[in-house]
Design a protein around this motif. Structure first.
Motif, mmCIF file in Angstrom:
data_model
loop_
_atom_site.group_PDB
_atom_site.id
_atom_site.type_symbol
_atom_site.label_atom_id
_atom_site.label_comp_id
_atom_site.label_asym_id
_atom_site.label_seq_id
_atom_site.Cartn_x
_atom_site.Cartn_y
_atom_site.Cartn_z
ATOM 1 N N ASN A 11 0.826 -1.217 0.000
ATOM 2 C CA ASN A 11 0.000 0.000 0.000
ATOM 3 C C ASN A 11 0.859 1.265 0.000
ATOM 4 O O ASN A 11 0.403 2.330 -0.398
ATOM 5 N N MET A 12 2.099 1.134 0.461
ATOM 6 C CA MET A 12 3.002 2.293 0.550
ATOM 7 C C MET A 12 3.862 2.452 -0.703
ATOM 8 O O MET A 12 4.588 3.438 -0.826
ATOM 9 N N PRO A 33 4.127 -0.284 10.610
ATOM 10 C CA PRO A 33 3.665 0.983 11.179
ATOM 11 C C PRO A 33 3.911 1.122 12.690
ATOM 12 O O PRO A 33 4.418 2.161 13.138
ATOM 13 N N SER A 51 1.061 5.569 11.810
ATOM 14 C CA SER A 51 -0.385 5.403 11.955
ATOM 15 C C SER A 51 -1.007 6.763 12.273
ATOM 16 O O SER A 51 -0.505 7.492 13.146
ATOM 17 N N SER A 78 -7.167 -3.986 2.233
ATOM 18 C CA SER A 78 -6.086 -4.508 3.071
ATOM 19 C C SER A 78 -6.211 -4.097 4.549
ATOM 20 O O SER A 78 -5.237 -4.146 5.291
ATOM 21 N N ILE A 79 -7.410 -3.679 4.936
ATOM 22 C CA ILE A 79 -7.679 -3.477 6.371
ATOM 23 C C ILE A 79 -8.888 -4.369 6.628
ATOM 24 O O ILE A 79 -10.042 -3.953 6.467
ATOM 25 N N SER A 101 -0.666 -2.588 13.688
ATOM 26 C CA SER A 101 -1.540 -1.437 13.432
ATOM 27 C C SER A 101 -1.904 -0.665 14.692
ATOM 28 O O SER A 101 -2.091 -1.248 15.762
ATOM 29 N N ALA A 102 -2.028 0.663 14.545
ATOM 30 C CA ALA A 102 -2.641 1.456 15.618
ATOM 31 C C ALA A 102 -3.955 2.072 15.112
ATOM 32 O O ALA A 102 -4.970 2.039 15.808
ATOM 33 N N THR A 103 -3.947 2.608 13.883
ATOM 34 C CA THR A 103 -5.164 3.232 13.358
ATOM 35 C C THR A 103 -6.301 2.213 13.257
ATOM 36 O O THR A 103 -7.419 2.464 13.720
ATOM 37 N N SER A 104 -6.018 1.091 12.643
ATOM 38 C CA SER A 104 -7.097 0.161 12.306
ATOM 39 C C SER A 104 -7.622 -0.600 13.511
ATOM 40 O O SER A 104 -8.819 -0.891 13.574
ATOM 41 N N ALA A 143 -2.533 -4.526 5.715
ATOM 42 C CA ALA A 143 -1.455 -4.479 4.726
ATOM 43 C C ALA A 143 -1.264 -5.831 4.021
ATOM 44 O O ALA A 143 -2.233 -6.543 3.764
ATOM 45 N N PHE A 175 -5.425 6.396 7.033
ATOM 46 C CA PHE A 175 -4.770 5.398 7.870
ATOM 47 C C PHE A 175 -3.380 5.831 8.312
ATOM 48 O O PHE A 175 -2.917 5.483 9.391
ATOM 49 N N SER A 176 -2.722 6.601 7.450
ATOM 50 C CA SER A 176 -1.340 6.964 7.752
ATOM 51 C C SER A 176 -1.053 8.391 7.300
ATOM 52 O O SER A 176 -1.556 8.833 6.270
HETATM 53 C C1 LIG Z 1 -4.075 0.924 4.123
HETATM 54 C C2 LIG Z 1 -3.289 0.472 5.059
HETATM 55 O O1 LIG Z 1 -3.003 1.356 6.040
HETATM 56 C C3 LIG Z 1 -2.005 1.200 7.024
HETATM 57 C C4 LIG Z 1 -2.632 1.091 8.340
HETATM 58 C C5 LIG Z 1 -2.003 1.533 9.469
HETATM 59 C C6 LIG Z 1 -2.602 1.307 10.834
HETATM 60 O O2 LIG Z 1 -3.658 0.667 10.918
HETATM 61 O O3 LIG Z 1 -2.027 1.751 11.844
HETATM 62 C C7 LIG Z 1 -0.778 2.243 9.347
HETATM 63 C C8 LIG Z 1 -0.277 2.571 8.121
HETATM 64 C C9 LIG Z 1 -1.090 2.375 6.896
HETATM 65 O O4 LIG Z 1 -0.331 2.232 5.752
HETATM 66 C C10 LIG Z 1 -2.828 -0.929 5.066
HETATM 67 O O5 LIG Z 1 -2.017 -1.326 5.896
HETATM 68 O O6 LIG Z 1 -3.290 -1.689 4.218
#
Ligand SMILES: C=C(O[C@@H]1C=C(C(=O)O)C=C[C@H]1O)C(=O)O
Length: 277
Positions: A11-12, A33, A51, A78-79, A101-104, A143, A175-176
């Motif tokens: 994704n990055m 992340p 995140s 991908s989440i 992950s922290a965001t998700s 991811a 997300f980031s």
């Molecule tokens: C879209 C995405 O987002 C990611 C999710 C993240 C999180 O949940 O903390 C951190 C970075 C992002 O790149 C992925 O991982 O598929």
């Protein structure tokens, strides 16, 4: 020289592909992340696509680079929550959360509480899908781990959290964000400006050469070119005002449920004139 977090998940790629090729001199620190979240908070790196939630935790100390993020308006691909039960039946059940992950993970907690009135028992696992599903009733992956798990055609139902968030709130989800400690504006402002320009031109070049990135992804994880074209079509790698509003909305829920102590301000520099002293 700035020490920069390098996230190697697909994704990055639109943000790193041309940057890492063309600039061997930059000091890269590879990690997931949550590794970058921690290293940035400890001052062990200077800048990373962390995140968005971690920005929210440290907003008083951090600033964000303009026009860059990993966001979607709806489906992400991908989440993913893999679940044996419908969401409304997860109350009291065991839900495994990826350690990357922290965001998700916080987004999942918000969605289950706010929209399904569920309070599962959460366990953080540094594991893949089969281990998670052996231990728990549902598992959240992000991811490339999430993509690989979805391609393995699991029996579990798959819930895309970007899609679910958009369905419930009408908001995009960020997300980031690229964050760095605010004091660097004064100490290394020129370097911040330079790396920002490199990131923007690298991203723009990538978006014009997606065939190369798609081929790289096919080699990395398999699946078809069409799959990857579709995957990258979901994303926005900018940070416009609509995305910032979506992020503020997410932070509001984080405050509502005690995941964050206070509503973060989204501080953007070099663009945000308010920050200049
Ligand atoms: C879209 C995405 O987002 C990611 C999710 C993240 C999180 O949940 O903390 C951190 C970075 C992002 O790149 C992925 O991982 O598929």
């Amino acid at each position: 020289m700035l020490r920069i977090g390098h996230n190697q998940n697909t994704n990055m790629l639109p943000m790193f592909y041309f940057l890492s090729q063309g600039n061997p001199d930059l000091d890269w620190v590879i990690g997931q992340p949550t590794t970058h979240n921690k290293l940035l908070a400890e001052g062990k790196i200077d800048l990373a696509p962390i995140s968005a939630f971690s920005y929210g935790e440290h907003w008083r100390d951090y600033a964000i680079l303009p026009d860059l993020s990993v966001s979607t308006k709806g489906r992400v691909g991908s989440i993913l929550l893999f679940t044996k039960y419908p969401l409304k039946e997860l109350d009291g059940r065991k839900v495994a959360l990826t350690s990357h992950s922290a965001t998700s993970v916080n987004l999942l907690k918000i969605i289950l509480k706010e929209f399904y009135h569920c309070m599962p028992e959460y366990v953080i696992m540094d594991a893949g899908l089969s281990e998670m599903m052996a231990e728990a009733d549902a598992g959240l992956l992000i991811a490339d781990q999430a993509i690989q798990a979805s391609l393995s055609k699991p029996e579990a139902q798959i819930i895309d959290l970007g899609e679910e968030w958009f369905r419930q709130t009408g908001c995009p989800m960020t997300f980031s964000v690229w964050a760095y400690p605010k004091y660097l504006i004064h100490e290394k402002g020129e370097e911040i400006r330079n790396i920002h320009e490199l990131l923007i031109s690298g991203r723009n070049k990538a978006l014009n050469h997606m065939d190369e990135i798609v081929n790289t992804c096919v080699q990395m994880l398999g699946a078809t070119s069409d799959f990857w074209v579709d995957y990258f079509n979901q994303f926005s790698y900018t940070l416009d005002s609509e995305l910032q509003r979506g992020l503020s909305r997410y932070f509001e829920y984080c405050v509502k449920y005690g995941q964050l102590e206070e509503q973060p301000e989204i501080l953007i520099w070099p663009e945000d004139l308010g920050l200049r002293e």
